[in-house]
Scaffold this motif. Sequence first.
Motif, mmCIF file in Angstrom:
data_model
loop_
_atom_site.group_PDB
_atom_site.id
_atom_site.type_symbol
_atom_site.label_atom_id
_atom_site.label_comp_id
_atom_site.label_asym_id
_atom_site.label_seq_id
_atom_site.Cartn_x
_atom_site.Cartn_y
_atom_site.Cartn_z
ATOM 1 N N ASN A 101 40.474 37.726 73.595
ATOM 2 C CA ASN A 101 40.878 38.954 74.299
ATOM 3 C C ASN A 101 40.799 38.805 75.818
ATOM 4 O O ASN A 101 40.897 39.785 76.540
ATOM 5 C CB ASN A 101 40.107 40.191 73.799
ATOM 6 N N LYS B 262 46.523 37.564 72.049
ATOM 7 C CA LYS B 262 45.501 38.287 72.822
ATOM 8 C C LYS B 262 44.963 39.421 71.957
ATOM 9 O O LYS B 262 45.730 40.274 71.508
ATOM 10 C CB LYS B 262 46.114 38.836 74.111
ATOM 11 N N GLY B 263 43.671 39.420 71.715
ATOM 12 C CA GLY B 263 43.106 40.495 70.903
ATOM 13 C C GLY B 263 41.615 40.317 70.714
ATOM 14 O O GLY B 263 41.040 39.268 71.016
ATOM 15 N N ASP B 264 41.030 41.390 70.169
ATOM 16 C CA ASP B 264 39.568 41.491 70.092
ATOM 17 C C ASP B 264 39.104 41.179 68.662
ATOM 18 O O ASP B 264 39.652 41.743 67.701
ATOM 19 C CB ASP B 264 39.204 42.947 70.457
#
Length: 338
Positions: free
Chosen positions: A37, A60-62
């Motif tokens: 992220n 892109k990420g959590d």
Amino acid sequence: MKNKTILVTGGAGFIGSNFISYYLNENPNVNLVNLDNLTYAGDLSNLYEVENNSNYTFVKGDICDRGLIEQLFNKHQFDGVIHFAAESHVDNSITNPGAFIDTNITGTFNLIDVAKSYWMSAPFQFKKGKENNRFHHISTDEVYGSLGDTGLFKEDTPYAPNSPYSASKAASDFIVRSYFHTYGLNVVTTNCSNNYGPKQHNEKLIPTIIRKALSGENIPIYGDGKNIRDWLYVLDHCKGIALVFTQGKSGETYNIGGRNERNNLTIVDTICSILDNIKPANKSYKEQITFVKDRPGHDLRYAIDATKIENDLGWKADENFESGIRKTIDWYLKKYNS
Ligand code: NAD
């Protein structure tokens, strides 16, 4: 047969980015999906060697976002997970522990729980074709706490984490352990000593020493500089991870360390001596060394016994501190001079 696809988390950080370029180079038939992220610690420029590689995908990420993790498992049908993503800086864990609890504990739980649901139909029953899928958890020697003047951390050393960082990593190690014992998930964990090398964030000790030395500022060293860490060149860590991921025994943990114990004073002295030699200023860089108030709860000594990974899997560090630090300084000289 379809290429293996592996989810790598935290691959825009220091160790993950070194791992991705190493692993893709060694395994041209593997696809890697990097989920990161991009916190302050993540930097896509760390991945310049692979950004055009058709076997590499960035997302892109959590890792705390369960819906996203499920979507990614659905889309890519991962054959394995190598989990680097974490909040990793002890000093930040003292000022902002909440982020460490979220990412290191909840994030790890999310990932492993989704992996279990996608790979297993019931405890100890893998879905067809998923029998060899593996979850590799990357952890630290800091979970073992602090050593006195003697002794080494072994895989069976009792956990005694002292900082919010190491406590959150210890918790994540136990979650991973429990998924092996309770559900039979195929997991391995590696606990590594302090890494150094190219692409480490500016905030960490070795990049700070080099950067401050070159800019003529004070070089801050905590307390009396006597804290000892066991330093490992990052590529040696990556080689150890690849070995454990492919050949480690399910449910086992492996300690990775270079048998290169150095105190912070020796580190700063060595770096200043090398810089005095290759980039002399009008006085020695050592004159910039300044002692600052110690970190609260600062562990005195960490040192790893790497006998298990050496004997069982044939791992050995290729660099000693003297050879690794030269490569590291050369890399930062280019970075800070460009
Ligand atoms: P780093 O801080 O350089 O990188 C961490 C990466 O994780 C960053 O790219 C960041 O953007 C990403 N990230 C953070 N939170 C996230 C989230 N919620 N979702 C998705 N991505 C997230 O860390 P590092 O030094 O490369 O360490 C990687 C792993 O290795 C960590 O698990 C750390 O505990 C472990 N480890 C590090 C060392 C060391 O010396 N650096 C030693 C032993 C073990």
